[in-house]
Design a protein around this motif. Sequence first.
Motif, short mmCIF file in Angstrom:
data_model
loop_
_atom_site.label_atom_id
_atom_site.label_comp_id
_atom_site.label_asym_id
_atom_site.label_seq_id
_atom_site.Cartn_x
_atom_site.Cartn_y
_atom_site.Cartn_z
N ARG A 250 0.64 -0.67 -0.19
CA ARG A 250 -0.18 0.21 -0.13
C ARG A 250 0.83 0.64 0.05
O ARG A 250 0.46 2.07 -0.75
N THR A 251 1.94 1.27 0.60
CA THR A 251 2.80 2.49 0.59
C THR A 251 3.53 2.51 -0.52
O THR A 251 3.53 3.82 -0.93
N ILE A 252 4.09 1.73 -0.98
CA ILE A 252 4.38 1.85 -2.84
C ILE A 252 3.70 2.57 -3.87
O ILE A 252 3.15 2.95 -4.81
N LEU A 253 2.64 1.07 -3.73
CA LEU A 253 1.49 2.01 -4.53
C LEU A 253 0.89 3.23 -4.71
O LEU A 253 0.19 3.23 -4.92
N GLY A 254 0.85 3.86 -3.27
CA GLY A 254 -0.43 4.52 -2.41
C GLY A 254 -1.70 4.26 -2.88
O GLY A 254 -1.96 5.28 -3.05
N THR A 255 -2.21 3.52 -2.44
CA THR A 255 -3.75 2.68 -2.34
C THR A 255 -4.16 2.99 -1.59
O THR A 255 -5.55 2.54 -1.06
N MET A 256 -3.68 4.08 -0.14
CA MET A 256 -4.35 4.12 0.84
C MET A 256 -5.61 5.09 0.49
O MET A 256 -5.91 5.78 0.10
N CYS A 257 -5.98 5.51 2.04
CA CYS A 257 -6.77 6.17 2.61
C CYS A 257 -7.08 7.82 2.20
O CYS A 257 -5.93 7.83 3.10
N ASP A 258 -7.86 8.46 2.21
CA ASP A 258 -7.74 9.76 2.64
C ASP A 258 -8.04 10.43 4.11
O ASP A 258 -9.12 9.65 4.11
N PRO A 259 -7.68 11.33 4.73
CA PRO A 259 -7.80 11.92 5.82
C PRO A 259 -9.41 11.49 6.08
O PRO A 259 -9.72 11.62 7.53
N HIS A 260 -9.56 12.85 5.14
CA HIS A 260 -11.39 13.63 5.16
C HIS A 260 -12.01 12.21 5.00
O HIS A 260 -12.56 12.18 5.76
N THR A 261 -11.88 10.97 3.99
CA THR A 261 -12.55 9.86 4.10
C THR A 261 -12.08 9.32 5.27
O THR A 261 -13.44 8.46 5.56
N GLY A 262 -11.42 8.65 5.62
CA GLY A 262 -10.91 8.89 6.71
C GLY A 262 -11.81 8.81 8.53
O GLY A 262 -12.41 8.27 8.83
N TRP A 263 -12.25 10.35 8.35
CA TRP A 263 -12.64 11.16 9.38
C TRP A 263 -14.15 10.83 8.95
O TRP A 263 -15.44 10.19 9.48
N LEU A 264 -15.41 11.09 7.19
CA LEU A 264 -16.03 10.47 7.29
C LEU A 264 -16.29 9.49 7.94
O LEU A 264 -17.96 8.89 8.35
N LEU A 265 -16.04 8.47 7.15
CA LEU A 265 -15.61 7.34 7.95
C LEU A 265 -16.12 6.02 9.78
O LEU A 265 -17.17 6.03 10.15
N MET A 266 -15.20 7.47 10.12
CA MET A 266 -14.96 7.03 11.77
C MET A 266 -16.42 7.57 12.66
O MET A 266 -17.19 7.53 12.77
N ARG A 267 -17.31 8.59 11.34
CA ARG A 267 -18.73 9.50 11.58
C ARG A 267 -20.11 8.64 11.80
O ARG A 267 -20.92 8.15 12.60
N SER A 268 -19.77 7.23 10.43
CA SER A 268 -20.01 6.61 10.10
C SER A 268 -20.35 5.82 10.66
O SER A 268 -21.14 4.60 10.95
N LEU A 269 -18.62 4.53 11.31
CA LEU A 269 -18.47 4.32 12.42
C LEU A 269 -19.58 3.98 12.95
O LEU A 269 -20.53 3.36 13.96
N GLU A 270 -20.48 5.32 13.48
CA GLU A 270 -20.65 5.39 15.40
C GLU A 270 -22.54 4.66 15.36
O GLU A 270 -23.31 5.14 15.83
N THR A 271 -23.57 5.05 13.75
CA THR A 271 -23.68 4.29 13.86
C THR A 271 -24.45 3.38 12.69
O THR A 271 -25.80 2.62 12.52
N LEU A 272 -23.36 2.78 12.51
CA LEU A 272 -23.59 1.58 11.86
C LEU A 272 -24.29 0.51 12.37
O LEU A 272 -25.73 0.68 11.16
N LYS A 273 -24.90 -0.03 13.68
CA LYS A 273 -25.64 -1.05 13.74
C LYS A 273 -26.84 -0.18 13.66
O LYS A 273 -27.95 -1.41 13.36
N LEU A 274 -27.13 0.81 13.98
CA LEU A 274 -28.29 1.34 14.33
C LEU A 274 -28.93 1.44 12.90
O LEU A 274 -29.80 0.97 12.21
N ARG A 275 -28.31 1.46 11.23
CA ARG A 275 -28.18 1.74 9.87
C ARG A 275 -28.78 0.23 9.99
O ARG A 275 -29.51 0.01 9.07
N MET A 276 -27.77 -0.17 10.42
CA MET A 276 -27.76 -1.81 9.58
C MET A 276 -29.34 -2.93 10.03
O MET A 276 -29.43 -3.00 9.04
N THR A 277 -28.95 -2.28 11.34
CA THR A 277 -30.25 -2.66 11.77
C THR A 277 -32.06 -3.25 11.66
O THR A 277 -32.25 -3.42 10.70
#
Length: 426
Positions: free
Chosen positions: A268-295
Amino acid sequence: MANQKWHRKLLGNRTLSPETLMMGYGYDPFLSERSLKPPVFQTSTFVFRTAQDGKEFFELAYGLRQKRPNEEPGLIYSRINNPDLEMLEDRLAIWDEAEANLTFASGMAAISTTLWAYARPGSVIVHSGPVYGGTDFLLTKILPQFGVTPVGFPAEGGASAMEEAVGKAREMGPIAALYLETPANPTNGLVDIGRARQLADPVPGPGGRRPVVIVDNTMFGPLYQTPIALGADLVVTSLTKYIGGHSDLIAGGCSGTTAALDPIRGMRTILGTMCDPHTGWLLMRSLETLKLRMTAAAEGARKVAEFLAGHPAVASVLYLGFLPNDHPDRKIFESQCKGAGSTFSFEVKGGEKEAFAFLDRLEVFKLAVSLGGTESLASHPASMTHSDIPADEQLRLGITPALIRLSVGIENPDDLVADLDKALRH
Ligand SMILES: Cc1ncc(COP(=O)(O)O)c(C=O)c1O
């Protein structure tokens, strides 16, 4: 970011649930102006206190020496590491019941980087089918250009089809990986993960290492299936779907042991296929409601599936909650899955013409590919997500011209049923 207090998973003797830990695990507010939520560390690079620090951080990141006891990897550069991604990865590992996780720019970035890390020229990858169209293209069109041969088996063929494929692959070369997509997109076919691991265990792969068992868990997410607990080495997920959950980002993840992730991290380091910080932040927000949404989505999906199953214009409903007792996937479903999820396909009576007419009449369901968002989507796999697969192979895999895939969101299920009823009535 490493402070024991913010990495506690226990409250006294009680193990805290993933949904509780998603509110703050791994984040120390006192390192960030006491901000309740982590900031977006929107930076490409990090300042070293001393040149010696820089040297030591690189030694560890590039695997030039072993980690010292209690040593934490230092922040260097956002292609290598970033605080938002580290927090996100810690939280995703909790859901996946894994030691660690790596995040990527897309689900395909996670899948391709993982396969690049393990495949070698001359090696073979045994995979279930159908798999997502992009994965199918990677396995059958791109990897063969680098001397990696795919050997597919149909998910519906049961354990014997998988055993046969492993037997055939052993004759062809060292098996680098067993790659399973279960449930399969779009047919919801199931593959027995534990059996795959039993088959992989005695087989020598490239360099004498046994083949890694990789499971794409996108269709169920960690709420309804935890492949690592079932014997998988690595679990890849398109975070674009249920984890992101709002159809507003593209990202991917791969979980496993730190050792199994090591070559993927380097790739990942060499191909540069990592996630970007803003998307990472959005995903942390999403994880807070993952169980509610999926249920909520799973409850709505059951209502929708029940309605479709009783409709005269519907030929079949591939909803896992309706598997008959004598269906070969029933046992796998019961031992492997914790719910039926909210993405499933059904066939209208007729063919492409009837399927398109139905899709064009929907109003609440949006006609779009993708799945796992708060809104309901409908698509036509044969002509859209899986159109790269030749027509005869599509039919063999159950992707017929009459097949429609639904991703049920969190709208009022009665509104969804009314929309389907109207579209089917004509
Ligand atoms: C099962 C599955 N795996 C992988 C992917 C690829 O994910 P992404 O679009 O985030 O690259 C998808 C996308 O639809 C998918 O459905």
